[in-house]
Design a protein around this motif. Sequence first.
Motif, PDB file in Angstrom:
ATOM      1  N   UNK A 195     -64.823  -2.741   7.520  1.00 57.17           N
ATOM      2  CA  UNK A 195     -63.967  -2.981   6.370  1.00 57.17           C
ATOM      3  C   UNK A 195     -64.271  -2.095   5.186  1.00 57.17           C
ATOM      4  N   UNK A 196     -65.315  -1.281   5.243  1.00 56.45           N
ATOM      5  CA  UNK A 196     -65.708  -0.443   4.124  1.00 56.45           C
ATOM      6  C   UNK A 196     -65.012   0.910   4.236  1.00 56.45           C
ATOM      7  N   UNK A 197     -64.175   1.224   3.232  1.00 54.43           N
ATOM      8  CA  UNK A 197     -63.435   2.473   3.279  1.00 54.43           C
ATOM      9  C   UNK A 197     -64.315   3.702   3.217  1.00 54.43           C
ATOM     10  N   UNK A 198     -65.416   3.612   2.476  1.00 52.74           N
ATOM     11  CA  UNK A 198     -66.312   4.750   2.329  1.00 52.74           C
ATOM     12  C   UNK A 198     -67.711   4.369   2.788  1.00 52.74           C
ATOM     13  N   UNK A 199     -67.790   3.721   3.900  1.00 57.77           N
ATOM     14  CA  UNK A 199     -69.066   3.240   4.419  1.00 57.77           C
ATOM     15  C   UNK A 199     -70.045   4.395   4.608  1.00 57.77           C
ATOM     16  N   UNK A 215     -69.230   7.281   8.894  1.00 51.07           N
ATOM     17  CA  UNK A 215     -68.186   8.171   9.403  1.00 51.07           C
ATOM     18  C   UNK A 215     -67.625   7.658  10.727  1.00 51.07           C
ATOM     19  N   UNK A 216     -68.490   7.145  11.573  1.00 50.00           N
ATOM     20  CA  UNK A 216     -68.037   6.615  12.864  1.00 50.00           C
ATOM     21  C   UNK A 216     -67.117   5.417  12.647  1.00 50.00           C
ATOM     22  N   UNK A 217     -67.470   4.558  11.682  1.00 53.22           N
ATOM     23  CA  UNK A 217     -66.620   3.407  11.371  1.00 53.22           C
ATOM     24  C   UNK A 217     -65.240   3.861  10.921  1.00 53.22           C
ATOM     25  N   UNK A 218     -65.191   4.861  10.061  1.00 57.56           N
ATOM     26  CA  UNK A 218     -63.927   5.392   9.569  1.00 57.56           C
ATOM     27  C   UNK A 218     -63.137   6.055  10.702  1.00 57.56           C
ATOM     28  N   UNK A 219     -63.841   6.765  11.569  1.00 59.80           N
ATOM     29  CA  UNK A 219     -63.180   7.436  12.688  1.00 59.80           C
ATOM     30  C   UNK A 219     -62.563   6.415  13.652  1.00 59.80           C
ATOM     31  N   UNK A 220     -63.287   5.346  13.921  1.00 55.78           N
ATOM     32  CA  UNK A 220     -62.761   4.324  14.833  1.00 55.78           C
ATOM     33  C   UNK A 220     -61.515   3.660  14.253  1.00 55.78           C
ATOM     34  N   UNK A 221     -61.491   3.485  12.942  1.00 61.05           N
ATOM     35  CA  UNK A 221     -60.301   2.906  12.314  1.00 61.05           C
ATOM     36  C   UNK A 221     -59.102   3.839  12.486  1.00 61.05           C
ATOM     37  N   UNK A 222     -59.341   5.150  12.355  1.00 60.63           N
ATOM     38  CA  UNK A 222     -58.256   6.118  12.556  1.00 60.63           C
ATOM     39  C   UNK A 222     -57.784   6.114  14.002  1.00 60.63           C
ATOM     40  N   UNK A 262     -54.218   5.175  13.421  1.00 58.29           N
ATOM     41  CA  UNK A 262     -53.522   6.402  13.062  1.00 58.29           C
ATOM     42  C   UNK A 262     -52.344   6.691  13.970  1.00 58.29           C
ATOM     43  N   UNK A 263     -51.472   7.608  13.512  1.00 61.44           N
ATOM     44  CA  UNK A 263     -50.303   7.999  14.297  1.00 61.44           C
ATOM     45  C   UNK A 263     -50.323   9.482  14.654  1.00 61.44           C
ATOM     46  N   UNK A 264     -50.987  10.303  13.839  1.00 60.69           N
ATOM     47  CA  UNK A 264     -50.993  11.742  14.065  1.00 60.69           C
ATOM     48  C   UNK A 264     -51.984  12.094  15.174  1.00 60.69           C
ATOM     49  N   UNK A 265     -51.506  12.772  16.201  1.00 58.50           N
ATOM     50  CA  UNK A 265     -52.351  13.051  17.368  1.00 58.50           C
ATOM     51  C   UNK A 265     -53.525  13.959  17.029  1.00 58.50           C
ATOM     52  N   UNK A 266     -53.319  14.922  16.134  1.00 58.11           N
ATOM     53  CA  UNK A 266     -54.413  15.820  15.751  1.00 58.11           C
ATOM     54  C   UNK A 266     -55.487  15.066  14.980  1.00 58.11           C
ATOM     55  N   UNK A 267     -55.069  14.201  14.065  1.00 61.79           N
ATOM     56  CA  UNK A 267     -56.021  13.420  13.287  1.00 61.79           C
ATOM     57  C   UNK A 267     -56.810  12.468  14.183  1.00 61.79           C
ATOM     58  N   UNK A 268     -56.125  11.861  15.132  1.00 57.15           N
ATOM     59  CA  UNK A 268     -56.810  10.941  16.048  1.00 57.15           C
ATOM     60  C   UNK A 268     -57.799  11.699  16.946  1.00 57.15           C
ATOM     61  N   UNK A 269     -57.427  12.912  17.357  1.00 60.99           N
ATOM     62  CA  UNK A 269     -58.329  13.714  18.183  1.00 60.99           C
ATOM     63  C   UNK A 269     -59.574  14.110  17.394  1.00 60.99           C
ATOM     64  N   UNK A 270     -59.391  14.470  16.123  1.00 63.67           N
ATOM     65  CA  UNK A 270     -60.547  14.808  15.290  1.00 63.67           C
ATOM     66  C   UNK A 270     -61.432  13.592  15.087  1.00 63.67           C
ATOM     67  N   UNK A 271     -60.823  12.451  14.872  1.00 61.26           N
ATOM     68  CA  UNK A 271     -61.595  11.222  14.694  1.00 61.26           C
ATOM     69  C   UNK A 271     -62.433  10.930  15.938  1.00 61.26           C
ATOM     70  N   UNK A 272     -61.859  11.115  17.097  1.00 57.73           N
ATOM     71  CA  UNK A 272     -62.592  10.903  18.343  1.00 57.73           C
ATOM     72  C   UNK A 272     -63.771  11.866  18.450  1.00 57.73           C
TER      73      UNK A 272
END
Length: 220
Positions: free
Chosen positions: A141-145, A179-186, A190-200
Motif C-alpha cells: 500500500x505504500x506508494x514510495x515504499x 521497488x519490487x512492491x511498486x513493480x508488482x502493483x504495475x 497496469x495496461x501498457x505492455x512496455x511498462x508492465x515488461x519493465x516492471x517485471x
Amino acid sequence: MTRTRLRRAVLSAASLTTAVALAGCGTDQHGSTAGGHNRDSMASPTLSPAPSSPGAANAADVTFAQAMIPHHQQAVQMADLAASRATDADVTHLAAQIKAAQAPEITTMTRWLAAWGTPAPTATSPGAHHGESANASPGPGHGMAGMMTDADMNALAAATGANFDRQFLTMMIAHHWGAISMAKNEISNGANSDAKALAQQIAEDQQAEIDTMNRILARL
C-alpha cells in the motif's frame, strides 16, 4: 480479274490485322495490363505506414513511472556514494551494476511520460527525497515504499569503511523491496505492455540483487 480481287482482299485483311495489333500494343503501354491495373499506378512508390503511436497508458502506468523515477534517482545517488566510499570490492561492483541498470530506466520512463502527455517528477517533487526510512515495512500500500529520508541519506554520506558498506547494503535492500512492491502493483494493474515488461524486469533484477546483498552482509 478474280485473282486480282482475291489478292486485294487478302492484303486488306492483313492490313486490318496489323492495325489492330498495333492498337493493342499502344494500349499495353499506356492503358490496362492483364490484371486490369494501370501501369502508372503500379509504378508509383508505396507509402510507408505512419510510425505507431505510443501505447495507451492507464492511471497505474502513470503512477508507476512517476513514482519509480525518483525511486531510481535515489538509488543512483546511493550508488554514487558507494563509488567513493565503499571499501568492499563486491559492494563497489554491485553499486556500479545498480547505477548501470537504473539510470537508463529513468530515461525510458521519462520518455513514456512525455509521450503520455504527463509531466515527469522533478528533483523538488514531493517524495523525490523524502520517504520511508530503511526500517519501514515496504508493504504494497505504500506508494514510495523503501525511499530513504534526508536523514538516512545524510547518515550514509557520513559513514566510512565497513560501516558504510553495511549501511549501504541494509538501506539498498529496503530500497529494492520498495521497488519490487511498486513493480508488482504495475504488473497487476497496469495496461501498457512496455511498462508492465519493465516492471517485471525490475522485480526480477532487484530480487536477484537483494539475494546478493544478503550474502555480502552475511560475511561482513
